[in-house]
Design a protein around this motif. Structure first.
Motif, PDB file in Angstrom:
ATOM      1  N   ASP A 179       0.823  -1.201   0.000  1.00 58.04           N
ATOM      2  CA  ASP A 179       0.000   0.000   0.000  1.00 58.04           C
ATOM      3  C   ASP A 179       0.858   1.251   0.000  1.00 58.04           C
ATOM      4  OD1 ASP A 179      -2.197  -1.546   0.038  1.00 58.04           O
ATOM      5  OD2 ASP A 179      -2.638  -1.311   2.177  1.00 58.04           O
ATOM      6  N   ASP A 180       2.146   1.087   0.121  1.00 56.89           N
ATOM      7  CA  ASP A 180       3.031   2.234   0.265  1.00 56.89           C
ATOM      8  C   ASP A 180       4.245   2.052  -0.635  1.00 56.89           C
ATOM      9  OD1 ASP A 180       4.147   4.545   1.092  1.00 56.89           O
ATOM     10  OD2 ASP A 180       4.867   3.771   3.005  1.00 56.89           O
ATOM     11  N   THR A 181       4.003   2.028  -1.914  1.00 58.47           N
ATOM     12  CA  THR A 181       5.031   1.729  -2.895  1.00 58.47           C
ATOM     13  C   THR A 181       6.248   2.625  -2.769  1.00 58.47           C
ATOM     14  OG1 THR A 181       3.376   0.938  -4.459  1.00 58.47           O
ATOM     15  CG2 THR A 181       5.487   1.605  -5.367  1.00 58.47           C
ATOM     16  N   TYR A 182       6.031   3.929  -2.674  1.00 57.01           N
ATOM     17  CA  TYR A 182       7.156   4.860  -2.711  1.00 57.01           C
ATOM     18  C   TYR A 182       8.163   4.605  -1.596  1.00 57.01           C
ATOM     19  CZ  TYR A 182       4.968   7.858  -6.245  1.00 57.01           C
ATOM     20  OH  TYR A 182       4.429   8.360  -7.404  1.00 57.01           O
ATOM     21  N   SER A 183       7.697   4.542  -0.348  1.00 58.14           N
ATOM     22  CA  SER A 183       8.643   4.411   0.754  1.00 58.14           C
ATOM     23  C   SER A 183       9.369   3.075   0.703  1.00 58.14           C
ATOM     24  CB  SER A 183       7.936   4.579   2.097  1.00 58.14           C
ATOM     25  OG  SER A 183       7.034   3.523   2.316  1.00 58.14           O
ATOM     26  N   MET A 184       8.726   2.024   0.183  1.00 55.55           N
ATOM     27  CA  MET A 184       9.373   0.729   0.061  1.00 55.55           C
ATOM     28  C   MET A 184      10.508   0.755  -0.954  1.00 55.55           C
ATOM     29  SD  MET A 184       7.935  -1.469   2.124  1.00 55.55           S
ATOM     30  CE  MET A 184       8.170  -3.113   1.463  1.00 55.55           C
ATOM     31  N   LEU A 185      10.433   1.692  -1.879  1.00 57.99           N
ATOM     32  CA  LEU A 185      11.414   1.727  -2.966  1.00 57.99           C
ATOM     33  C   LEU A 185      12.563   2.700  -2.739  1.00 57.99           C
ATOM     34  CD1 LEU A 185       8.980   1.560  -6.002  1.00 57.99           C
ATOM     35  CD2 LEU A 185      10.383  -0.260  -5.072  1.00 57.99           C
ATOM     36  N   LEU A 186      12.534   3.474  -1.682  1.00 54.43           N
ATOM     37  CA  LEU A 186      13.548   4.517  -1.501  1.00 54.43           C
ATOM     38  C   LEU A 186      14.984   4.000  -1.388  1.00 54.43           C
ATOM     39  CD1 LEU A 186      11.631   7.025   0.767  1.00 54.43           C
ATOM     40  CD2 LEU A 186      12.383   7.381  -1.585  1.00 54.43           C
ATOM     41  N   PRO A 187      15.262   2.912  -0.668  1.00 51.46           N
ATOM     42  CA  PRO A 187      16.659   2.478  -0.609  1.00 51.46           C
ATOM     43  C   PRO A 187      17.242   2.111  -1.975  1.00 51.46           C
ATOM     44  CG  PRO A 187      15.409   1.493   1.166  1.00 51.46           C
ATOM     45  CD  PRO A 187      14.414   2.138   0.253  1.00 51.46           C
ATOM     46  N   ALA A 188      16.422   1.516  -2.850  1.00 49.73           N
ATOM     47  CA  ALA A 188      16.946   1.183  -4.166  1.00 49.73           C
ATOM     48  C   ALA A 188      17.104   2.407  -5.042  1.00 49.73           C
ATOM     49  CB  ALA A 188      16.069   0.157  -4.859  1.00 49.73           C
ATOM     50  N   MET A 189      16.410   3.483  -4.712  1.00 50.93           N
ATOM     51  CA  MET A 189      16.687   4.761  -5.364  1.00 50.93           C
ATOM     52  C   MET A 189      18.154   5.124  -5.133  1.00 50.93           C
ATOM     53  SD  MET A 189      15.373   8.535  -4.266  1.00 50.93           S
ATOM     54  CE  MET A 189      15.528   9.967  -5.338  1.00 50.93           C
ATOM     55  N   VAL A 190      18.593   4.901  -3.895  1.00 50.61           N
ATOM     56  CA  VAL A 190      19.988   5.168  -3.553  1.00 50.61           C
ATOM     57  C   VAL A 190      20.911   4.199  -4.296  1.00 50.61           C
ATOM     58  CG1 VAL A 190      21.673   5.204  -1.667  1.00 50.61           C
ATOM     59  CG2 VAL A 190      19.369   6.125  -1.306  1.00 50.61           C
ATOM     60  N   PHE A 191      20.528   2.916  -4.340  1.00 50.93           N
ATOM     61  CA  PHE A 191      21.338   1.912  -5.044  1.00 50.93           C
ATOM     62  C   PHE A 191      21.543   2.302  -6.511  1.00 50.93           C
ATOM     63  CE2 PHE A 191      21.469  -1.739  -7.882  1.00 50.93           C
ATOM     64  CZ  PHE A 191      22.573  -2.428  -7.408  1.00 50.93           C
ATOM     65  N   LEU A 192      20.470   2.614  -7.200  1.00 54.39           N
ATOM     66  CA  LEU A 192      20.586   2.952  -8.626  1.00 54.39           C
ATOM     67  C   LEU A 192      21.314   4.283  -8.828  1.00 54.39           C
ATOM     68  CD1 LEU A 192      17.101   1.785  -9.925  1.00 54.39           C
ATOM     69  CD2 LEU A 192      19.307   0.689 -10.289  1.00 54.39           C
ATOM     70  N   SER A 193      21.145   5.206  -7.901  1.00 54.13           N
ATOM     71  CA  SER A 193      21.862   6.489  -7.997  1.00 54.13           C
ATOM     72  C   SER A 193      23.365   6.291  -7.850  1.00 54.13           C
ATOM     73  CB  SER A 193      21.352   7.453  -6.923  1.00 54.13           C
ATOM     74  OG  SER A 193      19.988   7.758  -7.110  1.00 54.13           O
ATOM     75  N   LEU A 194      23.755   5.332  -6.992  1.00 53.43           N
ATOM     76  CA  LEU A 194      25.179   5.073  -6.769  1.00 53.43           C
ATOM     77  C   LEU A 194      25.814   4.237  -7.873  1.00 53.43           C
ATOM     78  CD1 LEU A 194      25.416   4.297  -2.940  1.00 53.43           C
ATOM     79  CD2 LEU A 194      26.711   6.060  -4.165  1.00 53.43           C
ATOM     80  N   TYR A 195      25.104   3.196  -8.325  1.00 53.54           N
ATOM     81  CA  TYR A 195      25.750   2.174  -9.148  1.00 53.54           C
ATOM     82  C   TYR A 195      25.209   2.043 -10.567  1.00 53.54           C
ATOM     83  CZ  TYR A 195      27.370   0.840  -4.512  1.00 53.54           C
ATOM     84  OH  TYR A 195      27.929   0.856  -3.258  1.00 53.54           O
TER      85      TYR A 195
END
Length: 322
Positions: A242-258
């Protein structure tokens, strides 16, 4: 004959401009969901609640009634609910402006309320000083230049702090289209807290616990991304939340880094067009997220959602106190 032809050309040109201006106005007309705004700005983090109380106490009711009256007079097609949602999101913006030194305004719709608040100069100055401890300046971004990292940082902070509603997505033009700066993330990973606070965070004692909490969370997301990189985890686990955005935030960091070069493509795969709505299906980091039928362990990581974002802003990186 020549003068007549020139006059005709000029007339057609003027008509072309007027028609396009009217089209632009129509495009900017949003139809919001007519529902009551949540209480306490629907803040996720307990450390934010005292600051929200301070914010509400700083907004004199008589002052805000004058702002509301002026806004609705200028927008006769708006309902009170339309006004209330824009004000609701502006209050969220003010909370972010209390956290960071520089917070661009990424919504023309929300910015309209801010403009009207500033028209009452003395009341606005009193509000700024009571809440922020100093005057919060509004610096328009005349060139409307995209600032992708600042938009990404805005999204990361906003989505950690607040619950998301359909009107939130409409008013901010979507979330998580842009990657965070790799240089910024590496600095957060290696620099001392003292240095990071001095460079990026507003000096504002009442909000220090919330600032500290968010910095810890960002470092935690970086650690998750590093762990996922070491384990060579996949970004292909399908989940429902029910909370797609917050579940995806760490991988935002992953893709931003790598995987910054393929960020947009990967985000469009990780988050469907219904991001932020109940029951949406998304793909997220394999070891990081689990649905109700999967209790396997692993390092936590998820990805930033890709929902279209209007990076157009009436206020650039200069929004903040001077």
């Amino acid at each position: 004959m020549t003068e007549l032809l020139v006059g005709l050309i000029i007339g057609i040109f003027i008509m072309f401009i007027v028609v396009n201006i009217n089209k632009t106005k129509k495009k900017r007309s949003l139809k919001l969901v007519q529902e009551a705004v949540p209480t306490e700005l629907a803040c996720r983090i307990p450390e934010g609640l005292p600051i929200i109380s301070r914010l509400e106490d700083s907004l004199n009711s008589e002052y805000m009634e004058k702002v509301k009256k002026r806004v609705l007079a200028n927008h006769p097609n708006w309902t009170e609910t339309d006004f209330n949602w824009r004000l609701f999101e502006l209050k969220r913006y003010f909370l972010l402006a209390g956290i960071l030194k520089s917070v661009p305004m990424f919504s023309d719709e929300v910015d309209e309320i801010w403009h009207e608040m500033i028209m009452f100069t003395k009341e606005y100055e009193n509000f700024s000083k009571k809440f922020f401890g100093s005057f919060l300046h509004h610096s328009p971004n005349v060139e409307r230049t995209p600032i992708p990292h600042e938009r990404a940082l805005f999204d990361w902070m906003y989505l950690h702090l607040f619950e998301i509603y359909p009107n939130s997505t409409k008013l901010w033009g979507g979330f998580l289209k842009n990657p965070l700066s790799k240089t910024f993330l590496e600095e957060v990973r290696s620099a001392s807290d003292e240095k990071l606070f001095d460079k990026y965070f507003r000096s504002f004692d009442p909000i220090k616990p919330l600032q500290t909490k968010l910095l810890e969370q960002l470092k935690n997301d970086i650690e998750k991304a590093e762990e996922m990189k070491r384990q060579n985890k996949s970004l292909r686990k399908k989940i429902k939340t029910d909370d797609t955005y917050s579940m995806l935030l760490p991988a935002m960091v992953f893709l931003s880094l790598y995987e910054q070069d393929s960020y947009t493509e990967k985000m469009s795969q990780l988050l469907n067009k219904d991001a932020g709505t109940s029951g949406g299906s998304v793909y997220a980091c394999g070891a990081a997220l689990s649905d109700s039928n999967d209790h396997s362990g692993g390092s936590g990581c998820s990805s930033s959602g890709c929902s279209s974002s209007n990076c157009g802003s009436s206020c650039g990186g200069g929004c903040g106190s001077s």
